[in-house]
Scaffold this active site. Sequence first.
Site, short mmCIF file in Angstrom:
data_model
loop_
_atom_site.label_atom_id
_atom_site.label_comp_id
_atom_site.label_asym_id
_atom_site.label_seq_id
_atom_site.Cartn_x
_atom_site.Cartn_y
_atom_site.Cartn_z
N SER A 1 20.49 32.69 -23.96
CA SER A 1 21.79 33.00 -24.54
C SER A 1 21.95 32.44 -25.95
CB SER A 1 22.92 32.47 -23.65
OG SER A 1 23.07 31.08 -23.83
N LYS B 1 25.98 25.92 -25.67
CA LYS B 1 26.66 27.00 -26.38
C LYS B 1 27.23 26.50 -27.70
CE LYS B 1 26.59 30.37 -23.22
NZ LYS B 1 25.57 29.65 -22.39
#
Lengths: 219, 219
Positions: free
Chosen positions: B143, B179
């Site tokens: 991701s 993230k």
Amino acid sequence: MEELTKKQRAILDYMKAHVAEHTYWPSIRDIQAKFRFASTNAVFGHLQALERKGVLQRIPGAARAYKIVPEVLSDTSETVIRYEGPGDDAIAFESVKFAGSIAAGFPDYTESSGVLDAMQVPISASSRRRAPEAFALRVRGDSMIDADINDGDTVIIEPGSPKHGDIVAALIDGETTLKRLIKQGSKVYLKAENQNYPDLIPTTSLTIQGIAKSVMKRI
Amino acid sequence: MEELTKKQRAILDYMKAHVAEHTYWPSIRDIQAKFRFASTNAVFGHLQALERKGVLQRIPGAARAYKIVPEVLSDTSETVIRYEGPGDDAIAFESVKFAGSIAAGFPDYTESSGVLDAMQVPISASSRRRAPEAFALRVRGDSMIDADINDGDTVIIEPGSPKHGDIVAALIDGETTLKRLIKQGSKVYLKAENQNYPDLIPTTSLTIQGIAKSVMKRI
DNA sequence: CTTGACAGTGAACAAGTTTTCATAGAACAT
DNA sequence: ATGTTCTATGAAAACTTGTTCACTGTCAAG
């Protein structure tokens, strides 16, 4: 900077490689033996020349004691890697040493005012996937950008026998550089991972200091 | 490995520091001066002890010539970071805890807080001096590929106050993930660096475990 | 008390190492 | 031709450095 003669270049390379391998400098007699001089004074003269030309600094009266003056890069600056430790200012350690490597070589050094770009700096072994003799280098230049190794990155180098295609830290023509090693039959040369850089064909000697195993990037 | 006495440790440290600073080893008399010994033989005895205990290797007959045997970190050591002491020791590499893997894809449970391994990273990789609580995580998932953080990479995480745009290790909805942190007014959420992944809006709580300072990749 | 390991002094020696001196051929520009 | 620079030889001097020897003191264990 005055140009170095071929012999001077070779001697300087040998000295750097010697420090990288042994963590201590060669004596004048070591150099004499290596180059088959009949007199120590031949070496002595070359060392004087190297010092006069500003690439080597001798410590008067002390045995096996030198400092390397960082070599100025030409405009077509190749990617030159500098050892993590024995660097000019940037990073703690050396060496090795050291790497400075001394520091150096050798295990566990930081911070160094002296520059030594040929000193192995082993990382204290704890990780099983890293050889005890591994050392870190900071990358300068952009000749390896296609391999995603960029200016400012830190590369972990491990000694070993390089295979064709390995990215290696090599001592060529007096400068330590990071390039991909190409073996084609009897020919061996270094290849940049950047279209704008030419291949590096070794003229005098090529010393592989280790294989780049991993790269560390600042986020 | 036999224990070193305080003096032996100090001498060994001094020698290392000397190499790191000067790129060459100290002579016995250098050490003698440093420690105010009245006799060179005091140093000589310590060097013999260091060699007998296996941490130092002398090269017979050669001046200022030694090799360091890498010191292995003890497995029982809970110490995460080894710092350079106040002047006496100079260590280039510090070890960080290996705290398992982190999901860069869909959130996944961390493997508790169990320390899997310790790896050593160069101090320079992130800041000059890493926070004592820094730790390493192995990345799983894709991701964050647009930030060039890929599956299998290792990220070094430092505790601290994250700014907008920092890449963070965060505990969200009970799961730890890597993230980019987005702060928009009063809204705070996590954003993947991959178009195929949606933003992560915290429902209950959002705990920032640390900021990703550098990433390490196998070559 | 004695023994032995450890740490140190002081002096001297032997080997390692750098440095100096005298000399000379080759390459090269003036 | 002539001088200069570079490279090198050969030997010796001078200094640095590691090593050895004889001796002393401390401290803990037996």
